[in-house]
Design a protein around this motif. Sequence first.
Motif, PDB file in Angstrom:
ATOM      1  N   ILE A  67       0.817  -1.205   0.000  1.00  0.00           N
ATOM      2  CA  ILE A  67       0.000   0.000   0.000  1.00  0.00           C
ATOM      3  C   ILE A  67       0.855   1.261   0.000  1.00  0.00           C
ATOM      4  CG2 ILE A  67      -0.257   0.466   2.460  1.00  0.00           C
ATOM      5  CD1 ILE A  67      -3.056   0.364  -0.222  1.00  0.00           C
ATOM      6  N   ASP A  68       2.161   1.104   0.295  1.00  0.00           N
ATOM      7  CA  ASP A  68       3.083   2.239   0.297  1.00  0.00           C
ATOM      8  C   ASP A  68       3.804   2.290  -1.053  1.00  0.00           C
ATOM      9  OD1 ASP A  68       5.072   3.867   2.628  1.00  0.00           O
ATOM     10  OD2 ASP A  68       5.740   3.571   0.564  1.00  0.00           O
ATOM     11  N   PRO A  69       3.613   3.349  -1.855  1.00  0.00           N
ATOM     12  CA  PRO A  69       4.191   3.402  -3.209  1.00  0.00           C
ATOM     13  C   PRO A  69       5.696   3.157  -3.244  1.00  0.00           C
ATOM     14  CG  PRO A  69       2.606   5.178  -2.922  1.00  0.00           C
ATOM     15  CD  PRO A  69       2.806   4.557  -1.568  1.00  0.00           C
ATOM     16  N   LYS A  70       6.452   3.785  -2.339  1.00  0.00           N
ATOM     17  CA  LYS A  70       7.908   3.631  -2.351  1.00  0.00           C
ATOM     18  C   LYS A  70       8.319   2.215  -1.961  1.00  0.00           C
ATOM     19  CE  LYS A  70       9.083   8.482  -1.460  1.00  0.00           C
ATOM     20  NZ  LYS A  70       9.779   9.425  -0.545  1.00  0.00           N
ATOM     21  N   ARG A  71       7.699   1.694  -0.922  1.00  0.00           N
ATOM     22  CA  ARG A  71       8.050   0.340  -0.487  1.00  0.00           C
ATOM     23  C   ARG A  71       7.617  -0.693  -1.533  1.00  0.00           C
ATOM     24  NH1 ARG A  71       6.226  -0.679   5.629  1.00  0.00           N
ATOM     25  NH2 ARG A  71       7.233  -2.671   5.132  1.00  0.00           N
ATOM     26  N   ARG A  72       6.478  -0.432  -2.160  1.00  0.00           N
ATOM     27  CA  ARG A  72       6.015  -1.377  -3.183  1.00  0.00           C
ATOM     28  C   ARG A  72       6.955  -1.360  -4.386  1.00  0.00           C
ATOM     29  NH1 ARG A  72       0.021  -1.571  -6.127  1.00  0.00           N
ATOM     30  NH2 ARG A  72       0.399  -3.502  -7.296  1.00  0.00           N
ATOM     31  N   GLY A  87       8.674 -11.373   3.893  1.00  0.00           N
ATOM     32  CA  GLY A  87       9.127 -10.670   5.074  1.00  0.00           C
ATOM     33  C   GLY A  87       9.054  -9.171   4.908  1.00  0.00           C
ATOM     34  N   SER A  88       9.438  -8.473   5.940  1.00  0.00           N
ATOM     35  CA  SER A  88       9.465  -7.029   5.899  1.00  0.00           C
ATOM     36  C   SER A  88      10.713  -6.575   5.158  1.00  0.00           C
ATOM     37  CB  SER A  88       9.463  -6.470   7.327  1.00  0.00           C
ATOM     38  OG  SER A  88       8.339  -6.919   8.034  1.00  0.00           O
ATOM     39  N   ASP A  89      10.873  -5.235   5.046  1.00  0.00           N
ATOM     40  CA  ASP A  89      12.036  -4.690   4.379  1.00  0.00           C
ATOM     41  C   ASP A  89      13.297  -5.198   5.060  1.00  0.00           C
ATOM     42  OD1 ASP A  89      10.563  -1.433   3.765  1.00  0.00           O
ATOM     43  OD2 ASP A  89      10.322  -3.369   2.763  1.00  0.00           O
ATOM     44  N   GLU A  90      14.348  -5.319   4.275  1.00  0.00           N
ATOM     45  CA  GLU A  90      15.595  -5.874   4.788  1.00  0.00           C
ATOM     46  C   GLU A  90      16.080  -5.077   5.987  1.00  0.00           C
ATOM     47  OE1 GLU A  90      20.076  -6.966   3.197  1.00  0.00           O
ATOM     48  OE2 GLU A  90      18.605  -6.042   1.882  1.00  0.00           O
ATOM     49  N   GLY A  91      16.410  -5.814   7.075  1.00  0.00           N
ATOM     50  CA  GLY A  91      16.938  -5.168   8.267  1.00  0.00           C
ATOM     51  C   GLY A  91      15.876  -4.645   9.200  1.00  0.00           C
ATOM     52  N   ALA A  92      14.616  -4.646   8.779  1.00  0.00           N
ATOM     53  CA  ALA A  92      13.565  -4.102   9.625  1.00  0.00           C
ATOM     54  C   ALA A  92      12.821  -5.230  10.309  1.00  0.00           C
ATOM     55  CB  ALA A  92      12.584  -3.272   8.794  1.00  0.00           C
ATOM     56  N   PRO A  93      12.442  -5.045  11.555  1.00  0.00           N
ATOM     57  CA  PRO A  93      11.691  -6.094  12.251  1.00  0.00           C
ATOM     58  C   PRO A  93      10.298  -6.219  11.678  1.00  0.00           C
ATOM     59  CG  PRO A  93      11.769  -4.092  13.571  1.00  0.00           C
ATOM     60  CD  PRO A  93      12.673  -3.865  12.391  1.00  0.00           C
ATOM     61  N   PHE A 135      13.046   7.759  12.707  1.00  0.00           N
ATOM     62  CA  PHE A 135      12.266   8.743  11.957  1.00  0.00           C
ATOM     63  C   PHE A 135      13.181   9.645  11.134  1.00  0.00           C
ATOM     64  CE2 PHE A 135       8.853   8.288  15.377  1.00  0.00           C
ATOM     65  CZ  PHE A 135       8.009   7.583  14.541  1.00  0.00           C
ATOM     66  N   GLU A 136      14.295  10.078  11.755  1.00  0.00           N
ATOM     67  CA  GLU A 136      15.225  10.969  11.051  1.00  0.00           C
ATOM     68  C   GLU A 136      15.871  10.257   9.877  1.00  0.00           C
ATOM     69  OE1 GLU A 136      19.160  13.731  12.006  1.00  0.00           O
ATOM     70  OE2 GLU A 136      18.083  12.708  13.634  1.00  0.00           O
ATOM     71  N   ALA A 137      16.249   9.001  10.081  1.00  0.00           N
ATOM     72  CA  ALA A 137      16.891   8.241   9.014  1.00  0.00           C
ATOM     73  C   ALA A 137      15.942   8.015   7.845  1.00  0.00           C
ATOM     74  CB  ALA A 137      17.391   6.899   9.561  1.00  0.00           C
ATOM     75  N   ALA A 138      14.659   7.848   8.155  1.00  0.00           N
ATOM     76  CA  ALA A 138      13.681   7.593   7.105  1.00  0.00           C
ATOM     77  C   ALA A 138      13.102   8.880   6.534  1.00  0.00           C
ATOM     78  CB  ALA A 138      12.550   6.723   7.648  1.00  0.00           C
ATOM     79  N   GLY A 139      13.463  10.007   7.132  1.00  0.00           N
ATOM     80  CA  GLY A 139      12.905  11.267   6.671  1.00  0.00           C
ATOM     81  C   GLY A 139      11.412  11.345   6.897  1.00  0.00           C
ATOM     82  N   ALA A 140      10.951  10.755   8.009  1.00  0.00           N
ATOM     83  CA  ALA A 140       9.520  10.684   8.285  1.00  0.00           C
ATOM     84  C   ALA A 140       9.209  11.328   9.634  1.00  0.00           C
ATOM     85  CB  ALA A 140       9.052   9.232   8.277  1.00  0.00           C
TER      86      ALA A 140
END
Length: 332
Positions: A67-72, A87-93, A135-140
């Motif tokens: 559902i997330d354009p960038k992640r998709r 699984g989730s994005d690499e390195g993410a729980p 949040f800072e690393a993801a720019g969110a």
Amino acid sequence: MDWPYQKKDECLTETSSSHYQVLRVAVTATDKEIKVAYRKAARKAHPDHGGDAAAFRRVTAAYETLIDPKRRSAYDRSYAAGKAGNGSDEGAPGPHFDAPAAGSHASATVHRPNAPRNTAGDAPVYVPPYDPAAFEAAGAVPLIPLSQASQQVHGIPRKRGIFGADARIQREMRTVQLISRQVLPAIPAARLINGLQSPADNSHIDHALLSGYRLALIGSMLLPKGAYAWDGQTLNHGGRSIAPPQLAHVVRAMQDIFPELNVTGWTVIHSPDGNLHEPVIDRHRRSAGGHDTIQVVNAAGLVRGLKQFLSSGPAPNTVNVPVLARLLRGMH
């Protein structure tokens, strides 16, 4: 639909399934198709409805990615390269949800390796966590500030209309005080939201109480002392029938909006003198048309019922930040 990699009747617990296979949508699926597929899959896989926690984690991870354009887009690139799993994005729980079905002896207390006991009385755990570095690393930015998410009570009964507004506010304030004093201290992660507009129509939801993956919608009434018989549709007292607020359609609408939650409806009947055990509400000759997810109780029954309902659910000390944020947007 053609399933080149997974049979139609194959169980969702297959660990090699892609996100598209988990939700059973084509790789060209639109956002609308993904949302519809997620709601259907989430209902089937949710532990509260007899599903499997591992399958629910895969369904949630698939939806959050697609559902997330960038992640998709990033997932599609790895998918095309033949490297994508479920699984989730690499390195993410992955999603934190890891609880037995409601009703089991372990449902109120969840144990995971190297994790503290997860009970209703534990300190709140925010999902997703408030991690400034992440949040800072993801720019969110977080959906809502931590200061707001940490509040247990949001909003106050609002004056609606002209006639009977004072009486309505009085009984709603009784409910707010009751829950604030007797339920919230026992369940630190519980969040009470007052003054919501119903998603089913133009009416209102007096109160919504969220804890973990359970949501209680609560309406209030003020009736004389005495003994009332609840038959599933009306309250009967001294030859008089009283219909409580109609919550079943609102519960169904909220369940559709939040398929990951277990949603129920409650009507609390207050007595004029403030006695929590009055009036007496007896379940009497429950009709076939009665709705199992709607409870009509006095103040003492509400406290007892809400504590049991919320604390016996999966991960009751979780504050589900995305759900809380969506509820807060519906406040007046």
